[in-house]
Design a protein around this motif. Structure first.
Motif, PDB file in Angstrom:
ATOM      1  N   ARG A 135      18.987 -21.955  -9.308  1.00 14.06           N
ATOM      2  CA  ARG A 135      18.434 -20.692  -8.804  1.00 14.06           C
ATOM      3  C   ARG A 135      18.807 -19.511  -9.688  1.00 14.06           C
ATOM      4  O   ARG A 135      18.018 -18.598  -9.887  1.00 14.06           O
ATOM      5  CB  ARG A 135      18.936 -20.442  -7.377  1.00 14.06           C
ATOM      6  CG  ARG A 135      18.277 -21.314  -6.318  1.00 14.06           C
ATOM      7  CD  ARG A 135      18.870 -21.054  -4.946  1.00 14.06           C
ATOM      8  NE  ARG A 135      18.106 -21.701  -3.896  1.00 14.06           N
ATOM      9  CZ  ARG A 135      18.250 -22.977  -3.548  1.00 14.06           C
ATOM     10  NH1 ARG A 135      19.149 -23.731  -4.178  1.00 14.06           N
ATOM     11  NH2 ARG A 135      17.514 -23.495  -2.583  1.00 14.06           N
ATOM     12  N   LYS A 136      20.028 -19.506 -10.216  1.00 14.33           N
ATOM     13  CA  LYS A 136      20.508 -18.351 -10.977  1.00 14.33           C
ATOM     14  C   LYS A 136      20.328 -18.494 -12.482  1.00 14.33           C
ATOM     15  O   LYS A 136      20.401 -17.498 -13.200  1.00 14.33           O
ATOM     16  CB  LYS A 136      21.982 -18.105 -10.652  1.00 14.33           C
ATOM     17  CG  LYS A 136      22.234 -17.705  -9.201  1.00 14.33           C
ATOM     18  CD  LYS A 136      23.710 -17.400  -8.965  1.00 14.33           C
ATOM     19  CE  LYS A 136      23.957 -16.955  -7.533  1.00 14.33           C
ATOM     20  NZ  LYS A 136      25.393 -16.642  -7.293  1.00 14.33           N
ATOM     21  N   ALA A 139      16.150 -18.486 -15.705  1.00 10.36           N
ATOM     22  CA  ALA A 139      15.622 -17.508 -16.659  1.00 10.36           C
ATOM     23  C   ALA A 139      16.214 -17.699 -18.053  1.00 10.36           C
ATOM     24  O   ALA A 139      15.625 -17.285 -19.053  1.00 10.36           O
ATOM     25  CB  ALA A 139      15.906 -16.091 -16.178  1.00 10.36           C
ATOM     26  N   GLU A 197      10.857 -21.125  -1.415  1.00  2.00           N
ATOM     27  CA  GLU A 197      11.668 -20.657  -2.545  1.00  2.00           C
ATOM     28  C   GLU A 197      11.163 -21.244  -3.857  1.00  2.00           C
ATOM     29  O   GLU A 197      11.076 -20.556  -4.871  1.00  2.00           O
ATOM     30  CB  GLU A 197      13.128 -21.043  -2.347  1.00  2.00           C
ATOM     31  CG  GLU A 197      13.923 -20.153  -1.438  1.00  2.00           C
ATOM     32  CD  GLU A 197      15.387 -20.519  -1.489  1.00  2.00           C
ATOM     33  OE1 GLU A 197      16.137 -19.886  -2.256  1.00  2.00           O
ATOM     34  OE2 GLU A 197      15.800 -21.451  -0.769  1.00  2.00           O
ATOM     35  N   PHE A 201       9.564 -19.475  -7.236  1.00  5.37           N
ATOM     36  CA  PHE A 201      10.114 -19.805  -8.554  1.00  5.37           C
ATOM     37  C   PHE A 201       9.032 -20.335  -9.488  1.00  5.37           C
ATOM     38  O   PHE A 201       8.901 -19.899 -10.631  1.00  5.37           O
ATOM     39  CB  PHE A 201      11.234 -20.837  -8.363  1.00  5.37           C
ATOM     40  CG  PHE A 201      11.538 -21.696  -9.556  1.00  5.37           C
ATOM     41  CD1 PHE A 201      11.893 -21.136 -10.781  1.00  5.37           C
ATOM     42  CD2 PHE A 201      11.485 -23.076  -9.449  1.00  5.37           C
ATOM     43  CE1 PHE A 201      12.193 -21.941 -11.879  1.00  5.37           C
ATOM     44  CE2 PHE A 201      11.780 -23.885 -10.532  1.00  5.37           C
ATOM     45  CZ  PHE A 201      12.126 -23.312 -11.758  1.00  5.37           C
ATOM     46  N   ARG A 204       6.661 -17.501 -10.557  1.00  2.32           N
ATOM     47  CA  ARG A 204       7.288 -16.564 -11.491  1.00  2.32           C
ATOM     48  C   ARG A 204       7.445 -17.196 -12.873  1.00  2.32           C
ATOM     49  O   ARG A 204       7.198 -16.548 -13.900  1.00  2.32           O
ATOM     50  CB  ARG A 204       8.647 -16.112 -10.955  1.00  2.32           C
ATOM     51  CG  ARG A 204       8.559 -15.304  -9.677  1.00  2.32           C
ATOM     52  CD  ARG A 204       9.939 -14.873  -9.234  1.00  2.32           C
ATOM     53  NE  ARG A 204      10.437 -13.767 -10.051  1.00  2.32           N
ATOM     54  CZ  ARG A 204      11.722 -13.445 -10.149  1.00  2.32           C
ATOM     55  NH1 ARG A 204      12.641 -14.147  -9.519  1.00  2.32           N
ATOM     56  NH2 ARG A 204      12.088 -12.415 -10.901  1.00  2.32           N
ATOM     57  N   SER A 226      15.871 -10.856 -18.572  1.00  2.00           N
ATOM     58  CA  SER A 226      15.932 -10.638 -17.134  1.00  2.00           C
ATOM     59  C   SER A 226      16.645  -9.337 -16.821  1.00  2.00           C
ATOM     60  O   SER A 226      17.605  -8.956 -17.501  1.00  2.00           O
ATOM     61  CB  SER A 226      16.679 -11.795 -16.458  1.00  2.00           C
ATOM     62  OG  SER A 226      16.876 -11.551 -15.089  1.00  2.00           O
ATOM     63  N   THR A 228      19.110  -7.769 -14.331  1.00  2.00           N
ATOM     64  CA  THR A 228      20.116  -8.457 -13.515  1.00  2.00           C
ATOM     65  C   THR A 228      20.825  -7.592 -12.486  1.00  2.00           C
ATOM     66  O   THR A 228      21.352  -8.112 -11.503  1.00  2.00           O
ATOM     67  CB  THR A 228      21.176  -9.090 -14.428  1.00  2.00           C
ATOM     68  OG1 THR A 228      21.744  -8.069 -15.265  1.00  2.00           O
ATOM     69  CG2 THR A 228      20.558 -10.169 -15.308  1.00  2.00           C
ATOM     70  N   LEU A 309      11.561 -10.487 -16.471  1.00  2.00           N
ATOM     71  CA  LEU A 309      11.849 -10.923 -15.109  1.00  2.00           C
ATOM     72  C   LEU A 309      12.775  -9.939 -14.408  1.00  2.00           C
ATOM     73  O   LEU A 309      13.746  -9.446 -14.998  1.00  2.00           O
ATOM     74  CB  LEU A 309      12.526 -12.303 -15.131  1.00  2.00           C
ATOM     75  CG  LEU A 309      11.628 -13.519 -15.338  1.00  2.00           C
ATOM     76  CD1 LEU A 309      12.466 -14.744 -15.646  1.00  2.00           C
ATOM     77  CD2 LEU A 309      10.776 -13.757 -14.103  1.00  2.00           C
ATOM     78  N   ASN A 310      12.492  -9.665 -13.148  1.00  2.00           N
ATOM     79  CA  ASN A 310      13.343  -8.784 -12.356  1.00  2.00           C
ATOM     80  C   ASN A 310      14.083  -9.634 -11.317  1.00  2.00           C
ATOM     81  O   ASN A 310      13.494 -10.142 -10.361  1.00  2.00           O
ATOM     82  CB  ASN A 310      12.502  -7.719 -11.653  1.00  2.00           C
ATOM     83  CG  ASN A 310      13.366  -6.693 -10.935  1.00  2.00           C
ATOM     84  OD1 ASN A 310      14.581  -6.889 -10.771  1.00  2.00           O
ATOM     85  ND2 ASN A 310      12.772  -5.611 -10.514  1.00  2.00           N
ATOM     86  N   ASN A 311      15.391  -9.821 -11.538  1.00  2.00           N
ATOM     87  CA  ASN A 311      16.189 -10.630 -10.637  1.00  2.00           C
ATOM     88  C   ASN A 311      17.180  -9.790  -9.840  1.00  2.00           C
ATOM     89  O   ASN A 311      18.207 -10.293  -9.386  1.00  2.00           O
ATOM     90  CB  ASN A 311      16.937 -11.729 -11.418  1.00  2.00           C
ATOM     91  CG  ASN A 311      15.984 -12.821 -11.887  1.00  2.00           C
ATOM     92  OD1 ASN A 311      15.081 -13.212 -11.162  1.00  2.00           O
ATOM     93  ND2 ASN A 311      16.178 -13.290 -13.102  1.00  2.00           N
ATOM     94  N   SER A 313      18.402  -8.226  -6.645  1.00  2.00           N
ATOM     95  CA  SER A 313      18.150  -8.516  -5.213  1.00  2.00           C
ATOM     96  C   SER A 313      18.405  -7.262  -4.375  1.00  2.00           C
ATOM     97  O   SER A 313      19.067  -6.330  -4.814  1.00  2.00           O
ATOM     98  CB  SER A 313      19.056  -9.647  -4.758  1.00  2.00           C
ATOM     99  OG  SER A 313      20.410  -9.355  -5.008  1.00  2.00           O
TER     100      SER A 313
END
Length: 313
Positions: A135-136, A139, A197, A201, A204, A226, A228, A309-311, A313
């Motif tokens: 998940r993390k 990218a 989820e 993913f 994206r 990304s 972050t 990418l915009n991660n 949260s």
């Protein structure tokens, strides 16, 4: 050449790709990890990864025996500290289609008697692609391709790593216990809900892949990156160009207008340790008014408009 790690997600054209890998690298150069009980798993994996749990000895044995690629059904985190996420590659497939394909494979090859509905509801079969990739960390992957665009994926992969894996299509299962077109609306909706989820993913990652393909066709370099975090009025992230010596100029845009820009040349120890891009000098910090809603901001590569990418949260 630095080793490559192929995270082989079941039923994502892995057999076709594996045969292409065998053709290019040669079987003796490929280390396998399909679980401690699998006859296919290489001895150094069973000795140093599964038994002794000593990554240092495994890495030395891997290099000493002349391996150039590692592959198998494993979570990326298992080997991230040994090879680095930037050397990892994988292929994704539409989540619903992949679950159907894996079920059909089990029915055909393992006399699987469980119902399809029971199979796809099992926790280990939910969001499986996302869990194997991470998940993390996804990218940061060196490359993510797509079964639905397999030929184009190979072309981008070969260019990225300066290799020449041939296009082969194997293991197409024509005997199917379940056909995707026969699923009820209720089953499809349940599969999408369970794997929400993973669907996000997948979409994206596909968006980034399409940009990669578009830029490659225009003979323009792609940028991995990304956003972050957002703290103390700074929008932070990282960006790595295919030309590893180039510091990428990143812009923050809102409503099409540039509100901040800077080069991704700040030091990030993590990327130094991962041996990725410019010795770790790949970070950026954009000064943003704290009153601005960051969800209205898009970070892009200034030279091409490619979104990062915009991660956050």
């Amino acid at each position: 050449m630095k080793p490559i790690v192929f995270v082989h997600i079941p039923k994502t054209a892995g057999t076709s790709f594996r045969q292409g890998l065998d053709y290019f690298f040669g079987k003796k150069k490929i280390c396998l990890d399909y679980g401690v009980n699998s006859a296919k798993t290489s001895s150094i994996v069973k000795s140093w990864v599964e038994s002794e749990r000593d990554g240092w000895h495994f890495a030395n044995a891997f290099n000493r025996q002349g391996y150039q690629l590692l592959t198998g059904h494993f979570h990326s985190a298992k080997y991230a500290n040994i090879f680095g996420v930037g050397r990892m590659i994988t292929f994704l497939r539409d989540p619903v289609q992949r679950v159907v394909s894996e079920y059909n494979h089990l029915v055909k090859n393992s006399d699987h008697e469980e119902s399809f509905q029971s199979f796809y509801r099992r926790p280990e079969n939910i969001n499986r692609q996302l869990r194997l990739v991470g998940r993390k960390s996804w990218a940061e992957f060196g490359f993510i391709g797509f079964v639905e665009s397999y030929k184009e994926s190979l072309r981008l992969l070969n260019r990225k790593f300066n290799i020449d894996i041939p296009y082969l299509r194997k293991n197409i299962n024509k005997d199917k216990a379940v056909e995707s077109c026969m699923l009820s609306i209720g089953q499809i909706e349940e599969l999408k809900s369970l794997n929400a989820e993973e669907l996000e993913f997948y979409n994206r990652a596909r968006f980034q892949f399409d940009w990669h393909l578009r830029l490659n066709n225009a003979k323009v370099g792609y940028v991995s990156g990304s956003v972050t975090s957002f703290e103390a009025g700074k929008l932070k992230g990282w960006a790595i160009a295919e030309n590893l010596h180039e510091a990428v100029l990143i812009q923050a845009r809102m409503g099409g207008n540039v509100i901040a820009e800077c080069k991704a040349n700040e030091y990030r120890p993590y990327f130094k340790a991962q041996e990725q891009g410019r010795g770790g000098f790949v970070g950026f910090s954009l000064e943003i008014d704290r009153d601005i809603n960051i969800n209205t901001i898009e970070c892009v590569v200034a030279a091409t408009g490619q979104p990062i990418l915009n991660n956050v949260s």
